[in-house]
Scaffold this active site. Structure first.
Site, PDB file in Angstrom:
ATOM      1  N   ASP A   1       0.838  -1.211   0.000  1.00  0.00           N
ATOM      2  CA  ASP A   1       0.000   0.000   0.000  1.00  0.00           C
ATOM      3  C   ASP A   1       0.867   1.254   0.000  1.00  0.00           C
ATOM      4  O   ASP A   1       1.962   1.258   0.560  1.00  0.00           O
ATOM      5  CB  ASP A   1      -0.912  -0.028   1.243  1.00  0.00           C
ATOM      6  CG  ASP A   1      -2.101   0.894   1.086  1.00  0.00           C
ATOM      7  OD1 ASP A   1      -2.286   1.467  -0.003  1.00  0.00           O
ATOM      8  OD2 ASP A   1      -2.857   1.059   2.060  1.00  0.00           O
TER       9      ASP A   1
ATOM     10  N   ASN B   1       1.471   3.176  -2.974  1.00  0.00           N
ATOM     11  CA  ASN B   1       2.076   3.522  -4.273  1.00  0.00           C
ATOM     12  C   ASN B   1       1.581   4.880  -4.762  1.00  0.00           C
ATOM     13  O   ASN B   1       2.353   5.693  -5.266  1.00  0.00           O
ATOM     14  CB  ASN B   1       1.716   2.483  -5.339  1.00  0.00           C
ATOM     15  CG  ASN B   1       2.305   1.120  -5.056  1.00  0.00           C
ATOM     16  OD1 ASN B   1       3.182   0.993  -4.228  1.00  0.00           O
ATOM     17  ND2 ASN B   1       1.810   0.109  -5.758  1.00  0.00           N
TER      18      ASN B   1
ATOM     19  N   TRP C   1       2.998   7.722  -2.726  1.00  0.00           N
ATOM     20  CA  TRP C   1       4.434   7.847  -3.041  1.00  0.00           C
ATOM     21  C   TRP C   1       4.602   8.683  -4.314  1.00  0.00           C
ATOM     22  O   TRP C   1       5.448   9.573  -4.382  1.00  0.00           O
ATOM     23  CB  TRP C   1       5.013   6.442  -3.242  1.00  0.00           C
ATOM     24  CG  TRP C   1       6.480   6.392  -3.545  1.00  0.00           C
ATOM     25  CD1 TRP C   1       7.508   6.268  -2.659  1.00  0.00           C
ATOM     26  CD2 TRP C   1       7.076   6.460  -4.857  1.00  0.00           C
ATOM     27  NE1 TRP C   1       8.711   6.250  -3.327  1.00  0.00           N
ATOM     28  CE2 TRP C   1       8.473   6.375  -4.680  1.00  0.00           C
ATOM     29  CE3 TRP C   1       6.588   6.596  -6.158  1.00  0.00           C
ATOM     30  CZ2 TRP C   1       9.365   6.402  -5.741  1.00  0.00           C
ATOM     31  CZ3 TRP C   1       7.486   6.630  -7.215  1.00  0.00           C
ATOM     32  CH2 TRP C   1       8.854   6.531  -7.003  1.00  0.00           C
TER      33      TRP C   1
ATOM     34  N   HIS D   1       2.905   2.732  -9.008  1.00  0.00           N
ATOM     35  CA  HIS D   1       2.750   1.275  -9.146  1.00  0.00           C
ATOM     36  C   HIS D   1       3.999   0.663  -9.793  1.00  0.00           C
ATOM     37  O   HIS D   1       4.429  -0.430  -9.440  1.00  0.00           O
ATOM     38  CB  HIS D   1       1.508   0.944  -9.969  1.00  0.00           C
ATOM     39  CG  HIS D   1       0.231   1.340  -9.282  1.00  0.00           C
ATOM     40  ND1 HIS D   1      -0.014   1.067  -7.956  1.00  0.00           N
ATOM     41  CD2 HIS D   1      -0.873   2.002  -9.731  1.00  0.00           C
ATOM     42  CE1 HIS D   1      -1.206   1.541  -7.607  1.00  0.00           C
ATOM     43  NE2 HIS D   1      -1.748   2.113  -8.673  1.00  0.00           N
TER      44      HIS D   1
ATOM     45  N   THR E   1     -10.500  -7.635  -5.120  1.00  0.00           N
ATOM     46  CA  THR E   1     -11.787  -7.693  -5.829  1.00  0.00           C
ATOM     47  C   THR E   1     -12.460  -6.312  -5.832  1.00  0.00           C
ATOM     48  O   THR E   1     -13.353  -6.073  -6.640  1.00  0.00           O
ATOM     49  CB  THR E   1     -12.734  -8.720  -5.157  1.00  0.00           C
ATOM     50  OG1 THR E   1     -12.691  -8.546  -3.734  1.00  0.00           O
ATOM     51  CG2 THR E   1     -12.346 -10.142  -5.493  1.00  0.00           C
TER      52      THR E   1
ATOM     53  N   TRP F   1     -11.366  -3.064  -8.811  1.00  0.00           N
ATOM     54  CA  TRP F   1     -12.021  -2.772 -10.102  1.00  0.00           C
ATOM     55  C   TRP F   1     -12.733  -1.432 -10.045  1.00  0.00           C
ATOM     56  O   TRP F   1     -13.056  -0.853 -11.081  1.00  0.00           O
ATOM     57  CB  TRP F   1     -13.034  -3.868 -10.451  1.00  0.00           C
ATOM     58  CG  TRP F   1     -12.420  -5.210 -10.661  1.00  0.00           C
ATOM     59  CD1 TRP F   1     -12.499  -6.280  -9.820  1.00  0.00           C
ATOM     60  CD2 TRP F   1     -11.623  -5.642 -11.775  1.00  0.00           C
ATOM     61  NE1 TRP F   1     -11.804  -7.349 -10.329  1.00  0.00           N
ATOM     62  CE2 TRP F   1     -11.262  -6.998 -11.532  1.00  0.00           C
ATOM     63  CE3 TRP F   1     -11.183  -5.032 -12.956  1.00  0.00           C
ATOM     64  CZ2 TRP F   1     -10.477  -7.730 -12.425  1.00  0.00           C
ATOM     65  CZ3 TRP F   1     -10.403  -5.778 -13.836  1.00  0.00           C
ATOM     66  CH2 TRP F   1     -10.068  -7.095 -13.572  1.00  0.00           C
TER      67      TRP F   1
ATOM     68  N   ARG G   1     -11.535   1.317  -9.186  1.00  0.00           N
ATOM     69  CA  ARG G   1     -10.621   2.434  -9.477  1.00  0.00           C
ATOM     70  C   ARG G   1     -10.862   2.934 -10.915  1.00  0.00           C
ATOM     71  O   ARG G   1     -11.477   2.228 -11.719  1.00  0.00           O
ATOM     72  CB  ARG G   1      -9.181   1.970  -9.330  1.00  0.00           C
ATOM     73  CG  ARG G   1      -8.879   1.628  -7.896  1.00  0.00           C
ATOM     74  CD  ARG G   1      -7.416   1.445  -7.640  1.00  0.00           C
ATOM     75  NE  ARG G   1      -7.224   1.305  -6.209  1.00  0.00           N
ATOM     76  CZ  ARG G   1      -6.101   1.551  -5.570  1.00  0.00           C
ATOM     77  NH1 ARG G   1      -5.049   1.962  -6.237  1.00  0.00           N
ATOM     78  NH2 ARG G   1      -6.024   1.407  -4.261  1.00  0.00           N
TER      79      ARG G   1
ATOM     80  N   LEU H   1      11.093 -21.121  -2.838  1.00  0.00           N
ATOM     81  CA  LEU H   1      10.136 -20.110  -2.376  1.00  0.00           C
ATOM     82  C   LEU H   1       8.868 -20.208  -3.213  1.00  0.00           C
ATOM     83  O   LEU H   1       8.952 -20.354  -4.433  1.00  0.00           O
ATOM     84  CB  LEU H   1      10.763 -18.715  -2.564  1.00  0.00           C
ATOM     85  CG  LEU H   1       9.882 -17.502  -2.276  1.00  0.00           C
ATOM     86  CD1 LEU H   1       9.709 -17.317  -0.777  1.00  0.00           C
ATOM     87  CD2 LEU H   1      10.493 -16.236  -2.873  1.00  0.00           C
TER      88      LEU H   1
ATOM     89  N   SER I   1      -8.525  -5.062   4.957  1.00  0.00           N
ATOM     90  CA  SER I   1      -9.022  -4.846   3.591  1.00  0.00           C
ATOM     91  C   SER I   1      -9.300  -6.128   2.810  1.00  0.00           C
ATOM     92  O   SER I   1      -8.932  -6.244   1.639  1.00  0.00           O
ATOM     93  CB  SER I   1      -8.061  -3.957   2.794  1.00  0.00           C
ATOM     94  OG  SER I   1      -7.944  -2.708   3.391  1.00  0.00           O
TER      95      SER I   1
HETATM   96  C1  FPP Z   1      -1.927  -0.059  -3.324  1.00  0.00           C
HETATM   97  O1  FPP Z   1      -1.430   1.246  -3.359  1.00  0.00           O
HETATM   98  C2  FPP Z   1      -1.334  -0.805  -4.408  1.00  0.00           C
HETATM   99  C3  FPP Z   1      -2.024  -1.462  -5.380  1.00  0.00           C
HETATM  100  C4  FPP Z   1      -3.494  -1.511  -5.457  1.00  0.00           C
HETATM  101  C5  FPP Z   1      -1.334  -2.152  -6.463  1.00  0.00           C
HETATM  102  C6  FPP Z   1      -0.120  -2.896  -6.045  1.00  0.00           C
HETATM  103  C7  FPP Z   1       0.562  -3.337  -7.255  1.00  0.00           C
HETATM  104  C8  FPP Z   1       1.888  -3.305  -7.464  1.00  0.00           C
HETATM  105  C9  FPP Z   1       2.909  -2.926  -6.450  1.00  0.00           C
HETATM  106  C10 FPP Z   1       2.396  -3.769  -8.736  1.00  0.00           C
HETATM  107  C11 FPP Z   1       2.572  -5.211  -8.540  1.00  0.00           C
HETATM  108  C12 FPP Z   1       2.859  -5.898  -9.748  1.00  0.00           C
HETATM  109  C13 FPP Z   1       2.791  -7.232  -9.808  1.00  0.00           C
HETATM  110  C14 FPP Z   1       3.226  -7.914 -11.005  1.00  0.00           C
HETATM  111  C15 FPP Z   1       2.267  -8.017  -8.694  1.00  0.00           C
HETATM  112  P1  FPP Z   1      -2.471   2.420  -3.591  1.00  0.00           P
HETATM  113  O2  FPP Z   1      -2.619   2.661  -5.054  1.00  0.00           O
HETATM  114  O3  FPP Z   1      -3.757   2.099  -2.885  1.00  0.00           O
HETATM  115  O4  FPP Z   1      -1.747   3.619  -2.897  1.00  0.00           O
HETATM  116  P2  FPP Z   1      -2.455   4.838  -2.167  1.00  0.00           P
HETATM  117  O5  FPP Z   1      -3.250   4.253  -1.030  1.00  0.00           O
HETATM  118  O6  FPP Z   1      -1.292   5.645  -1.702  1.00  0.00           O
HETATM  119  O7  FPP Z   1      -3.292   5.537  -3.182  1.00  0.00           O
END
Ligand code: FPP
Length: 255
Positions: A32, A34, A37, A49, A78, A81, A83, A143, A209
């Site tokens: 969480d 991304n 960030w 991401h 689930t 979607w 977003r 792993l 969540s």
């Molecule tokens: C949550 O951060 C993150 C996600 C919903 C996506 C996570 C996906 C990746 C790290 C890419 C992974 C790739 C693979 C191949 C598994 P957020 O968007 O909710 O962040 P925020 O809460 O700061 O908005």
């Protein structure tokens, strides 16, 4: 810090699973932060991401080095979607990119890729790639790297119940046979995977969540304010050290 990629090192790396220190057999992470960030840097969310994906690649190597046997990550729920369409499509493209370009590296680490989640709604070409990735790495056993994509804990429990109805034990019977935990567990997405010992959530949110709802019943939780793309080796060590100091009682009493 140097982290080796070579297959030849697998044996040595496993030695890190030293018997003195309590290491989670199954580590799960809710990735969480991304979006935040990226926002902090004035970048589009998708760049967050992407940075999150790079971090994940690094983390697979580190987690293996720590002697963890199962590593699962919540990559798409689930509920995700809901977003904006562009973000959903961007995430699907990232999953494709990862499978296309990174599976060989993961395999060289001795990692088996597995997916947990509903298969409906996911694009057919991505499903095809997922099946290929699972097949390509099925013999690896250092792993298990589990990507939870289109995963929801409630959906998993419902899917298990609905599939269990077709089990010989219950088929065409009146419903007076008690369903046991073991009956239900057989129908989870990855029934052989042990429950997560430790669930980490990054970015300061204090929620589960809908992640590993059943399996996480006795998991230890670790929350950190660090956004996922900034989660590094020191952050991982801090979480693992914290876990090593915990006493798990599973509802029992202190020994
Ligand atoms: C949550 O951060 C993150 C996600 C919903 C996506 C996570 C996906 C990746 C790290 C890419 C992974 C790739 C693979 C191949 C598994 P957020 O968007 O909710 O962040 P925020 O809460 O700061 O908005």
């Amino acid at each position: 810090m140097s982290v080796s990629n070579s297959n030849a090192d697998n044996k040595d790396l496993n030695l890190n699973n030293n018997i003195d220190k309590k290491v989670p057999r199954h580590l799960a992470i809710i990735l969480d932060g991304n979006g935040r960030w990226a926002k902090k840097r004035g970048l589009p969310r998708l760049m967050g991401h992407r940075a999150g994906l790079r971090k994940l690649e690094e983390m697979v190597r580190l987690v293996k080095r720590e002697g963890i046997r199962y590593f699962s990550v919540y990559a798409f729920s689930t509920e995700n979607w809901n977003r904006p369409w562009t973000e959903v499509q961007g995430l699907m493209s990232l999953f494709r990119f990862y499978i296309k370009h990174k599976v060989k590296e993961v395999k060289a680490e001795g990692a088996r890729i597995r997916f947990a989640g509903r298969k409906d709604k996911l694009p057919e070409d991505l499903l095809e790639m997922m099946r290929w990735a699972e097949d390509e790495t099925k013999d690896e056993n250092i792993l298990d790297f589990i990507l939870c994509i289109n995963y929801g804990g409630r959906a998993e429990i419902l899917d298990a119940i609905n599939n269990l109805r077709h089990d010989d034990k219950f088929l065409n019977k009146d419903l007076n046979i008690d369903i046991t935990e073991e009956d239900l567990r057989k129908y989870f997405y990855l029934p052989d995977v042990p429950d997560p010992d430790l669930i980490i959530r990054t970015s300061g949110e204090l929620r589960i969540s809908n992640f590993w709802l059943w399996e996480g019943a006795y998991s230890e939780f670790y929350f950190t304010d660090t956004y996922w793309p900034d989660f590094d080796y020191d952050a991982l060590k801090a979480a693992l050290d914290d876990y090593a100091g915990r006493e798990r009682r599973y509802g029992g009493l202190k020994k």
